[in-house]
Write a protein that holds these residues in place. Structure first.
Motif, PDB file in Angstrom:
ATOM      1  N   ARG A  83       0.812  -1.260  -0.016  1.00 14.27           N
ATOM      2  CA  ARG A  83       0.156   0.184  -0.012  1.00 14.27           C
ATOM      3  C   ARG A  83       0.805   1.202  -0.039  1.00 14.27           C
ATOM      4  O   ARG A  83       0.589   2.162  -0.618  1.00 14.27           O
ATOM      5  CB  ARG A  83      -0.986  -0.011   1.215  1.00 14.27           C
ATOM      6  CG  ARG A  83      -2.138  -0.905   1.068  1.00 14.27           C
ATOM      7  CD  ARG A  83      -2.973  -0.922   2.178  1.00 14.27           C
ATOM      8  NE  ARG A  83      -3.927  -1.960   2.434  1.00 14.27           N
ATOM      9  CZ  ARG A  83      -4.028  -3.013   3.043  1.00 14.27           C
ATOM     10  NH1 ARG A  83      -2.877  -3.311   3.822  1.00 14.27           N
ATOM     11  NH2 ARG A  83      -4.875  -3.788   2.803  1.00 14.27           N
ATOM     12  N   ARG A  84       1.865   1.233   0.629  1.00 18.45           N
ATOM     13  CA  ARG A  84       2.723   2.352   0.865  1.00 18.45           C
ATOM     14  C   ARG A  84       3.379   2.631  -0.499  1.00 18.45           C
ATOM     15  O   ARG A  84       3.586   3.702  -0.816  1.00 18.45           O
ATOM     16  CB  ARG A  84       3.848   2.028   2.030  1.00 18.45           C
ATOM     17  CG  ARG A  84       3.493   1.993   3.276  1.00 18.45           C
ATOM     18  CD  ARG A  84       2.990   3.230   3.961  1.00 18.45           C
ATOM     19  NE  ARG A  84       4.146   4.262   4.051  1.00 18.45           N
ATOM     20  CZ  ARG A  84       4.275   5.290   4.359  1.00 18.45           C
ATOM     21  NH1 ARG A  84       3.174   5.775   5.094  1.00 18.45           N
ATOM     22  NH2 ARG A  84       5.146   6.211   4.514  1.00 18.45           N
ATOM     23  N   LEU A  85       3.982   1.376  -1.363  1.00 12.91           N
ATOM     24  CA  LEU A  85       4.448   1.941  -2.449  1.00 12.91           C
ATOM     25  C   LEU A  85       3.315   2.266  -3.512  1.00 12.91           C
ATOM     26  O   LEU A  85       3.617   3.222  -4.394  1.00 12.91           O
ATOM     27  CB  LEU A  85       5.007   0.512  -3.250  1.00 12.91           C
ATOM     28  CG  LEU A  85       6.517  -0.276  -2.382  1.00 12.91           C
ATOM     29  CD1 LEU A  85       6.258  -1.809  -2.797  1.00 12.91           C
ATOM     30  CD2 LEU A  85       7.245   0.574  -2.516  1.00 12.91           C
ATOM     31  N   ARG A  86       2.363   1.822  -3.233  1.00  9.78           N
ATOM     32  CA  ARG A  86       1.226   2.341  -4.403  1.00  9.78           C
ATOM     33  C   ARG A  86       0.653   3.769  -3.994  1.00  9.78           C
ATOM     34  O   ARG A  86       0.826   4.899  -4.914  1.00  9.78           O
ATOM     35  CB  ARG A  86      -0.248   1.614  -4.193  1.00  9.78           C
ATOM     36  CG  ARG A  86      -1.241   2.030  -5.404  1.00  9.78           C
ATOM     37  CD  ARG A  86      -2.687   1.650  -4.962  1.00  9.78           C
ATOM     38  NE  ARG A  86      -3.032   2.071  -3.704  1.00  9.78           N
ATOM     39  CZ  ARG A  86      -4.037   1.808  -3.099  1.00  9.78           C
ATOM     40  NH1 ARG A  86      -4.973   0.867  -3.473  1.00  9.78           N
ATOM     41  NH2 ARG A  86      -4.464   2.326  -1.852  1.00  9.78           N
ATOM     42  N   LYS A  87       0.904   4.337  -2.821  1.00 15.32           N
ATOM     43  CA  LYS A  87       0.885   5.476  -2.372  1.00 15.32           C
ATOM     44  C   LYS A  87       1.930   6.421  -2.855  1.00 15.32           C
ATOM     45  O   LYS A  87       1.653   7.743  -3.228  1.00 15.32           O
ATOM     46  CB  LYS A  87       0.491   5.930  -0.699  1.00 15.32           C
ATOM     47  CG  LYS A  87      -0.803   5.437  -0.370  1.00 15.32           C
ATOM     48  CD  LYS A  87      -1.016   5.518   1.081  1.00 15.32           C
ATOM     49  CE  LYS A  87      -2.205   5.353   1.681  1.00 15.32           C
ATOM     50  NZ  LYS A  87      -2.470   5.423   3.105  1.00 15.32           N
ATOM     51  N   LEU A  95       4.962  -2.649  -8.586  1.00 12.73           N
ATOM     52  CA  LEU A  95       3.877  -3.377  -7.459  1.00 12.73           C
ATOM     53  C   LEU A  95       3.795  -4.838  -7.529  1.00 12.73           C
ATOM     54  O   LEU A  95       3.988  -5.466  -6.545  1.00 12.73           O
ATOM     55  CB  LEU A  95       2.632  -2.819  -7.450  1.00 12.73           C
ATOM     56  CG  LEU A  95       2.449  -1.358  -7.195  1.00 12.73           C
ATOM     57  CD1 LEU A  95       1.106  -0.835  -7.174  1.00 12.73           C
ATOM     58  CD2 LEU A  95       3.167  -0.703  -5.862  1.00 12.73           C
ATOM     59  N   THR A  96       3.845  -5.337  -8.856  1.00  5.35           N
ATOM     60  CA  THR A  96       3.652  -6.838  -9.073  1.00  5.35           C
ATOM     61  C   THR A  96       5.129  -7.529  -8.712  1.00  5.35           C
ATOM     62  O   THR A  96       4.932  -8.662  -8.101  1.00  5.35           O
ATOM     63  CB  THR A  96       3.413  -6.900 -10.501  1.00  5.35           C
ATOM     64  OG1 THR A  96       2.143  -6.395 -10.706  1.00  5.35           O
ATOM     65  CG2 THR A  96       3.341  -8.420 -10.759  1.00  5.35           C
ATOM     66  N   ILE A  97       6.045  -6.938  -9.097  1.00  8.01           N
ATOM     67  CA  ILE A  97       7.270  -7.524  -8.691  1.00  8.01           C
ATOM     68  C   ILE A  97       7.552  -7.696  -7.239  1.00  8.01           C
ATOM     69  O   ILE A  97       7.867  -8.552  -6.424  1.00  8.01           O
ATOM     70  CB  ILE A  97       8.722  -6.318  -9.123  1.00  8.01           C
ATOM     71  CG1 ILE A  97       8.684  -6.801 -10.705  1.00  8.01           C
ATOM     72  CG2 ILE A  97       9.959  -6.853  -8.554  1.00  8.01           C
ATOM     73  CD1 ILE A  97       9.608  -5.987 -11.426  1.00  8.01           C
ATOM     74  N   PHE A  98       7.175  -6.144  -6.559  1.00 10.59           N
ATOM     75  CA  PHE A  98       7.106  -6.604  -5.125  1.00 10.59           C
ATOM     76  C   PHE A  98       6.310  -7.533  -4.696  1.00 10.59           C
ATOM     77  O   PHE A  98       6.506  -8.293  -3.496  1.00 10.59           O
ATOM     78  CB  PHE A  98       6.662  -5.193  -4.204  1.00 10.59           C
ATOM     79  CG  PHE A  98       6.610  -5.313  -2.898  1.00 10.59           C
ATOM     80  CD1 PHE A  98       7.933  -4.854  -2.093  1.00 10.59           C
ATOM     81  CD2 PHE A  98       5.530  -5.465  -2.156  1.00 10.59           C
ATOM     82  CE1 PHE A  98       7.896  -5.005  -0.933  1.00 10.59           C
ATOM     83  CE2 PHE A  98       5.427  -5.268  -0.666  1.00 10.59           C
ATOM     84  CZ  PHE A  98       6.726  -5.307  -0.043  1.00 10.59           C
ATOM     85  N   TYR A  99       4.981  -7.768  -5.085  1.00  7.92           N
ATOM     86  CA  TYR A  99       4.013  -8.812  -4.627  1.00  7.92           C
ATOM     87  C   TYR A  99       4.584 -10.111  -4.629  1.00  7.92           C
ATOM     88  O   TYR A  99       4.837 -11.110  -3.822  1.00  7.92           O
ATOM     89  CB  TYR A  99       2.710  -8.625  -5.324  1.00  7.92           C
ATOM     90  CG  TYR A  99       1.746  -9.704  -5.192  1.00  7.92           C
ATOM     91  CD1 TYR A  99       0.936  -9.931  -3.969  1.00  7.92           C
ATOM     92  CD2 TYR A  99       1.754 -11.005  -6.075  1.00  7.92           C
ATOM     93  CE1 TYR A  99       0.012 -10.924  -3.873  1.00  7.92           C
ATOM     94  CE2 TYR A  99       0.961 -12.067  -5.829  1.00  7.92           C
ATOM     95  CZ  TYR A  99       0.138 -12.154  -4.952  1.00  7.92           C
ATOM     96  OH  TYR A  99      -0.508 -13.122  -4.704  1.00  7.92           O
ATOM     97  N   ILE A 136      -5.174  -3.464  -4.396  1.00 11.09           N
ATOM     98  CA  ILE A 136      -4.281  -2.515  -4.068  1.00 11.09           C
ATOM     99  C   ILE A 136      -3.849  -2.010  -5.380  1.00 11.09           C
ATOM    100  O   ILE A 136      -3.292  -0.921  -5.623  1.00 11.09           O
ATOM    101  CB  ILE A 136      -3.198  -3.000  -3.224  1.00 11.09           C
ATOM    102  CG1 ILE A 136      -3.769  -2.998  -1.793  1.00 11.09           C
ATOM    103  CG2 ILE A 136      -1.736  -2.019  -3.251  1.00 11.09           C
ATOM    104  CD1 ILE A 136      -2.617  -3.752  -0.677  1.00 11.09           C
ATOM    105  N   GLY A 137      -3.829  -2.885  -6.276  1.00 10.19           N
ATOM    106  CA  GLY A 137      -3.285  -2.511  -7.911  1.00 10.19           C
ATOM    107  C   GLY A 137      -2.324  -3.330  -8.413  1.00 10.19           C
ATOM    108  O   GLY A 137      -1.960  -3.149  -9.291  1.00 10.19           O
ATOM    109  N   VAL A 138      -2.047  -4.655  -7.838  1.00  7.08           N
ATOM    110  CA  VAL A 138      -1.256  -5.599  -8.203  1.00  7.08           C
ATOM    111  C   VAL A 138      -1.898  -6.233  -9.515  1.00  7.08           C
ATOM    112  O   VAL A 138      -2.970  -6.732  -9.349  1.00  7.08           O
ATOM    113  CB  VAL A 138      -0.755  -6.701  -7.284  1.00  7.08           C
ATOM    114  CG1 VAL A 138       0.043  -7.584  -8.092  1.00  7.08           C
ATOM    115  CG2 VAL A 138      -0.108  -5.799  -6.089  1.00  7.08           C
ATOM    116  N   SER A 139      -1.342  -6.434 -10.589  1.00  6.90           N
ATOM    117  CA  SER A 139      -1.701  -7.253 -11.909  1.00  6.90           C
ATOM    118  C   SER A 139      -1.225  -8.601 -11.697  1.00  6.90           C
ATOM    119  O   SER A 139       0.076  -8.522 -11.701  1.00  6.90           O
ATOM    120  CB  SER A 139      -1.711  -6.413 -13.115  1.00  6.90           C
ATOM    121  OG  SER A 139      -0.200  -6.122 -13.269  1.00  6.90           O
TER     122      SER A 139
END
Length: 164
Positions: A83-87, A95-99, A136-139
């Motif tokens: 969430r912090r990365l998305r903000k 975000l996907t790589i982090f996930y 959150i926004g991860v594809s």
């Protein structure tokens, strides 16, 4: 039997650390009997209800709820950072790589050993983490990624007909 094992260890130049040795008693009888204490070289082995072995929690009732709740909690803590990365307005591929590097690796750790006997409730908690990441926004990766496909099909068994 214990003395045979300790003798074998000595013969093969191995030593047992009794302080790190734990015993889990698995007993499904209706009337439980007192279990005699296990002794190794004069020291008593501690009886525990669960233990972590190679990153997986084993419980005396042979359920995986403790393991599942532990990894779900760990994955949920990583969702905070997602969430912090998305903000911070990072692009979806980051975000996907982090996930995949954090959350998915936590959820899929030793999954073939424990997932098959999870309760429906445990499976839902795992699916909830994945759904939250999508919100959150991860594809999530396509089905061509075998690791993700394994995790996805394990957690979403109804979608198995999509892959060949």
């Amino acid at each position: 039997m214990t003395s045979q094992f300790t003798d074998w260890c000595r013969t093969n130049n191995l030593s047992l650390n009794v302080d790190k040795t734990k015993e889990i008693v698995v007993d499904f009888r209706r009337t439980r009997r007192d279990h005699s204490l296990l002794h190794i070289d004069g020291s008593t082995v501690e009886i525990v209800k669960s233990s972590k072995f190679l990153g997986v929690y084993l419980a005396e009732d042979l359920t995986w709820s403790l393991n599942t709740s532990t990894i779900t909690k760990k994955a949920q803590q990583c969702l905070y950072f997602l969430r912090r990365l998305r903000k911070a307005h990072l692009p979806p591929p980051i975000l996907t790589i982090f996930y995949r590097g954090t959350i998915e690796s936590i959820l899929s750790s030793c999954i073939t050993a424990w997932f098959g006997n999870c309760t429906a409730s445990d499976r839902k908690s795992l699916q909830r983490v994945m759904r939250t990441a999508e919100i959150i926004g991860v594809s999530l990766p396509t089905h061509s990624h075998s690791h993700h496909r394994h995790l996805h099909h394990t957690l979403h068994p109804r979608s198995n007909q999509h892959c060949g």
